[in-house]
Design a protein around this motif. Structure first.
Motif, PDB file in Angstrom:
ATOM      1  N   VAL A  53       0.933  -1.148   0.047  1.00 49.02           N
ATOM      2  CA  VAL A  53      -0.088  -0.013  -0.123  1.00 49.02           C
ATOM      3  C   VAL A  53       1.002   0.992   0.020  1.00 49.02           C
ATOM      4  CG1 VAL A  53      -1.750   1.370   1.183  1.00 49.02           C
ATOM      5  CG2 VAL A  53      -1.697  -1.302   1.152  1.00 49.02           C
ATOM      6  N   SER A  54       0.788   2.205  -1.125  1.00 57.57           N
ATOM      7  CA  SER A  54       1.499   3.320  -1.124  1.00 57.57           C
ATOM      8  C   SER A  54       0.516   4.505  -1.112  1.00 57.57           C
ATOM      9  CB  SER A  54       2.414   3.466  -2.383  1.00 57.57           C
ATOM     10  OG  SER A  54       1.573   3.154  -3.430  1.00 57.57           O
ATOM     11  N   ALA A  55       1.068   5.671  -1.276  1.00 59.20           N
ATOM     12  CA  ALA A  55       0.188   6.875  -0.963  1.00 59.20           C
ATOM     13  C   ALA A  55      -0.562   6.904  -2.320  1.00 59.20           C
ATOM     14  CB  ALA A  55       0.938   8.118  -0.829  1.00 59.20           C
ATOM     15  N   THR A  56      -0.246   6.237  -3.518  1.00 61.41           N
ATOM     16  CA  THR A  56      -1.248   6.483  -4.795  1.00 61.41           C
ATOM     17  C   THR A  56      -2.113   5.331  -4.579  1.00 61.41           C
ATOM     18  OG1 THR A  56       0.764   5.437  -5.727  1.00 61.41           O
ATOM     19  CG2 THR A  56       0.639   7.915  -5.921  1.00 61.41           C
ATOM     20  N   GLY A  57      -1.781   4.195  -4.052  1.00 59.54           N
ATOM     21  CA  GLY A  57      -2.981   3.160  -4.239  1.00 59.54           C
ATOM     22  C   GLY A  57      -2.319   1.752  -3.881  1.00 59.54           C
ATOM     23  N   VAL A  58      -2.972   0.756  -4.495  1.00 55.80           N
ATOM     24  CA  VAL A  58      -2.358  -0.746  -3.716  1.00 55.80           C
ATOM     25  C   VAL A  58      -1.958  -1.300  -4.967  1.00 55.80           C
ATOM     26  CG1 VAL A  58      -3.395  -2.693  -2.719  1.00 55.80           C
ATOM     27  CG2 VAL A  58      -4.587  -0.483  -2.387  1.00 55.80           C
ATOM     28  N   GLU A  59      -0.684  -1.789  -4.736  1.00 60.17           N
ATOM     29  CA  GLU A  59       0.188  -2.768  -5.773  1.00 60.17           C
ATOM     30  C   GLU A  59       0.055  -4.146  -5.284  1.00 60.17           C
ATOM     31  OE1 GLU A  59       4.214  -1.704  -6.588  1.00 60.17           O
ATOM     32  OE2 GLU A  59       3.524   0.460  -6.368  1.00 60.17           O
ATOM     33  N   GLU A  60      -0.267  -5.074  -6.207  1.00 61.10           N
ATOM     34  CA  GLU A  60      -0.187  -6.277  -5.971  1.00 61.10           C
ATOM     35  C   GLU A  60       0.454  -7.092  -6.935  1.00 61.10           C
ATOM     36  OE1 GLU A  60      -4.543  -7.667  -6.071  1.00 61.10           O
ATOM     37  OE2 GLU A  60      -4.953  -5.734  -5.310  1.00 61.10           O
ATOM     38  N   THR A  61       1.374  -7.918  -6.255  1.00 57.48           N
ATOM     39  CA  THR A  61       2.062  -8.991  -7.345  1.00 57.48           C
ATOM     40  C   THR A  61       1.490 -10.340  -6.704  1.00 57.48           C
ATOM     41  OG1 THR A  61       3.792  -7.576  -6.463  1.00 57.48           O
ATOM     42  CG2 THR A  61       4.534  -9.232  -8.096  1.00 57.48           C
ATOM     43  N   PHE A  62       1.202 -11.174  -7.690  1.00 52.84           N
ATOM     44  CA  PHE A  62       0.804 -12.545  -7.454  1.00 52.84           C
ATOM     45  C   PHE A  62       1.796 -13.369  -7.154  1.00 52.84           C
ATOM     46  CE2 PHE A  62      -1.006 -16.692  -8.978  1.00 52.84           C
ATOM     47  CZ  PHE A  62      -1.970 -16.714  -8.468  1.00 52.84           C
ATOM     48  N   VAL A  63       1.691 -13.964  -6.036  1.00 58.83           N
ATOM     49  CA  VAL A  63       2.570 -15.038  -5.567  1.00 58.83           C
ATOM     50  C   VAL A  63       1.896 -16.593  -5.174  1.00 58.83           C
ATOM     51  CG1 VAL A  63       3.920 -13.223  -4.574  1.00 58.83           C
ATOM     52  CG2 VAL A  63       2.146 -14.267  -3.148  1.00 58.83           C
ATOM     53  N   ALA A  64       0.575 -16.725  -5.842  1.00 58.54           N
ATOM     54  CA  ALA A  64       0.029 -17.728  -5.725  1.00 58.54           C
ATOM     55  C   ALA A  64      -0.173 -18.240  -3.986  1.00 58.54           C
ATOM     56  CB  ALA A  64       0.641 -19.077  -6.307  1.00 58.54           C
ATOM     57  N   TRP A  65       0.204 -19.412  -3.441  1.00 58.51           N
ATOM     58  CA  TRP A  65       0.247 -19.808  -2.103  1.00 58.51           C
ATOM     59  C   TRP A  65       1.054 -19.634  -1.489  1.00 58.51           C
ATOM     60  CZ3 TRP A  65      -4.961 -20.970  -1.688  1.00 58.51           C
ATOM     61  CH2 TRP A  65      -5.751 -21.546  -2.500  1.00 58.51           C
ATOM     62  N   GLN A  66       2.090 -18.778  -1.755  1.00 57.37           N
ATOM     63  CA  GLN A  66       3.378 -18.654  -1.024  1.00 57.37           C
ATOM     64  C   GLN A  66       3.076 -18.069   0.622  1.00 57.37           C
ATOM     65  OE1 GLN A  66       6.407 -16.568  -3.231  1.00 57.37           O
ATOM     66  NE2 GLN A  66       7.154 -15.752  -1.183  1.00 57.37           N
ATOM     67  N   ASN A  67       1.993 -17.238   0.750  1.00 57.50           N
ATOM     68  CA  ASN A  67       1.623 -16.561   1.752  1.00 57.50           C
ATOM     69  C   ASN A  67       1.112 -17.795   2.725  1.00 57.50           C
ATOM     70  OD1 ASN A  67       2.224 -13.576   1.297  1.00 57.50           O
ATOM     71  ND2 ASN A  67       0.166 -13.460   0.266  1.00 57.50           N
TER      72      ASN A  67
END
Lengths: 293, 333
Positions: A53-67
């Protein structure tokens, strides 16, 4: 004049009734979509991504089930807390169930001043909030007075095998806290006790049943459905409580640089899964007892 | 033999003459005492009653112990805290802790925002839940079971599974830290524990007789008029219970408020949870004398100030609290 029995009228009547019903419920359906369903799906998507989450918006990078694999296999804290949570719930729920049932049985007797006790036992429901509980626990006010610190108890705890020591220590330090979660449950039991037909007790007494026998053969079986309701209510209250260790850990990871929203979301879903397993286990355990009696 | 039987006879006749009444009464007397102690079918025995009261009083004391501990410790002066002889009775009534806690909590302003943040969503949640409960109780429509299942689901789903996207959306809309972040979910029937309140109203409206509504319907009243003019007045107790409970739960809920309001509105529990930090801002550790250092008495004064409004509400309205569960019919599901 139309007769209400005619099929056309009744069909129209039914449609109109359904539409009116939907009109009343519509606000909830919209609310459910916007505040539960969409956020739930969104949280699941976050859990498959690295979210920044940055000041401009939300950036997402797909990492599948890694979390998920990180939470289960790499992070030592999360699994440990999850196991602790499961054990503490398994210890607390039976205590709360039995305690609130006993208090409800007492308060169901025809005794003077029972209203005062009812007021006392319900008081914690009104004042229990996360920060208040945290202060009380940190000052040692939630352990049994003079018991938890006594050398005998400490000696006894030291003798226990590690598997039992955790739950026993939890019991000692948070005994009053566990009881404090019984307020609503006592009232639920009281309400169901009052619904039991008195004539059954009278019939049993005429047949020579003692009060003790009446309790085991009449009261307890009548409460079996209530047990399920109370157990589910208790598990959910304990699991949603903001001082719950897992909840606190997930919260702390949400704003953590290492963890982040993606990781916290994955843990939320794992926690939700654990909660469902516990609910089903409690349901099955109490349900099987219903069938036996 | 003869002698003996004659002796026996005389003893018996003497007994009958002098003690007859008493002996005949003896078993009955014994039953009376037994009944008094152990109870009869009609009433509980003394032993049993005393036992129950002793148990209730002991458990009640254990129950109230944290509160007593908090109250007594909060009234201890720094000297009393250090004195191991002073445990239960402080040597003086010291209110200095409260003065400090009052300042640290910024009491007037946090109290006001706590009231705002708990009462407004609670009233909205109550109104919305009553509409939904009425719809579910009074109309037949397909999909009702599904809606019930989903309502139950909203009760089970942990808040952290839905809260982050909401938070990010509010952030985008600039609503984070404002009361709107609490109001909007309540407006959609998704407030804190909305499911419980929907069930309360479902039960309340289900138990109302339908005759009046049908009569009004025949007179041409609209559905909304029937709801507002007939159903609502009849369900006033459910409304009172719902508003009270919802207010108390919103007051005590810190997970939602911390995520939605942090950086904006400060509620009492939020301020309590960062008490140490706030204290050190007001009384920097290096600069104040040793008696003004943060101690457990000040912390517990803050805790007590935090629950004081709730205690007042509870003792004034306790009848509604304890009757609430009976009204909900949760037990009869």
């Amino acid at each position: 004049m139309k007769s209400p029995g005619r099929p056309r009228f009744s069909l129209r009547h039914r449609t109109r009734q359904a539409l009116q019903g939907y009109a009343f419920v519509a606000i909830w359906i919209v609310g459910f979509a916007f505040f539960t369903l969409v956020p739930l799906v969104q949280t699941f998507r976050y859990s498959l991504n690295q979210v920044i989450v940055s000041a401009t918006g939300v950036e997402e990078t797909f990492v599948a089930w890694q979390n998920y694999t990180q939470a289960l296999f790499t992070d030592p804290t999360f699994v440990e807390l999850l196991i602790e949570y499961a054990i503490e719930t398994a210890v607390s729920v039976p205590i709360i169930l039995i305690f609130s049932m006993i208090i409800a049985l007492f308060l169901n007797l025809k005794l003077p001043f029972k209203g005062i006790f009812r007021t006392v036992f319900f008081l914690p429901v009104v004042i229990t909030s996360g920060p208040v509980i945290r202060e009380l626990v940190s000052q040692g006010a939630t352990s049994l007075p003079q018991v938890a610190q006594s050398p005998v108890v400490l000696e006894f705890l030291a003798q226990l095998p590690p598997v039992l020591r955790g739950p026993a220590e939890y019991l000692m330090t948070s005994f009053i806290l566990i009881l404090w979660f019984s307020g609503v449950q006592i009232l639920i039991y009281l309400a169901s006790l009052q619904k039991i037909d008195r004539s059954i007790y009278e019939a049993a007494a005429i047949d020579g049943a003692s009060a003790w026998q009446s309790f085991w053969k009449i009261t307890l079986p009548s409460l079996s459905a209530t047990n399920v309701v109370v157990a589910i209510y208790t598990i959910i209250t304990l699991s949603h409580f903001s001082e719950n260790k897992v909840v606190r850990y997930i919260y702390s990871q949400t704003y953590d640089i290492k963890g982040g929203i993606g990781y916290a979301s994955a843990m939320s879903f794992l926690y939700f899964g654990a909660l469902l397993i516990i609910l089903v286990a409690a349901y099955l355990a109490l349900q099987s007892r219903v069938r036996k009696t | 033999m003869n002698m003996r039987s004659r002796l026996q006879d005389s003893i018996l006749s003497w007994r009958d003459a002098h003690l007859g009444g008493f002996l005949a009464r003896l078993p009955r007397q014994r039953d009376k005492v037994r009944g008094l102690l152990l109870g009869t079918r009609a009433r509980y025995g003394l032993v049993f009653t005393v036992l129950v009261y002793v148990l209730l009083i002991v458990i009640g004391f254990v129950y109230l112990f944290p509160l007593l501990f908090m109250l007594i410790t909060s009234l201890k002066s720094p000297g009393d805290l250090l004195n191991p002889m002073v445990q239960w009775v402080p040597s003086e009534l010291y209110v200095g802790n409260y003065v400090k806690a009052f300042r640290v909590l910024d009491y007037p302003s946090t109290l006001l925002s706590s009231i705002l943040v708990s009462v407004v969503p609670s009233v909205i949640q109550t109104i919305v839940c009553s509409l939904v409960g009425y719809g579910l109780a009074r109309y037949r429509f397909p999909g009702k079971h599904l809606i019930f299942a989903l309502i139950l689901a909203t009760f089970i789903i942990p808040p952290q599974n839905t809260i982050i996207p909401q938070m990010l959306t509010y952030r985008q809309l600039g609503l984070l830290g404002t009361i709107w972040a609490m109001i909007l979910p309540a407006l959609g029937g998704q407030g804190f524990r909305s499911a419980v309140f929907i069930l309360i109203f479902y039960q309340a409206f289900l138990s109302l007789p339908q005759v009046l509504e049908e009569a009004a319907r025949l007179d041409g009243a609209s559905e909304m008029t029937i709801f507002a003019r007939i159903a609502v007045p009849a369900a006033i107790p459910a409304y009172i219970v719902s508003v009270i409970f919802s207010t108390v739960w919103y007051w005590n809920e810190t997970y939602l408020t911390v995520v939605f309001l942090e950086g904006g509105i400060q509620t009492l529990p939020m301020q309590l949870s960062k008490f140490v930090q706030a204290y050190e801002n007001l009384y920097p550790p290096g600069t104040v004398n040793i008696l003004d250092r943060l101690n457990e008495a000040v912390k517990l004064s803050g805790t007590f100030l935090n629950i004081l409004p709730l205690l007042l509400i509870y003792f004034v309205l306790q009848r509604w609290f304890v009757e609430s569960v009976e009204r909900t019919g949760i037990a009869g599901e």
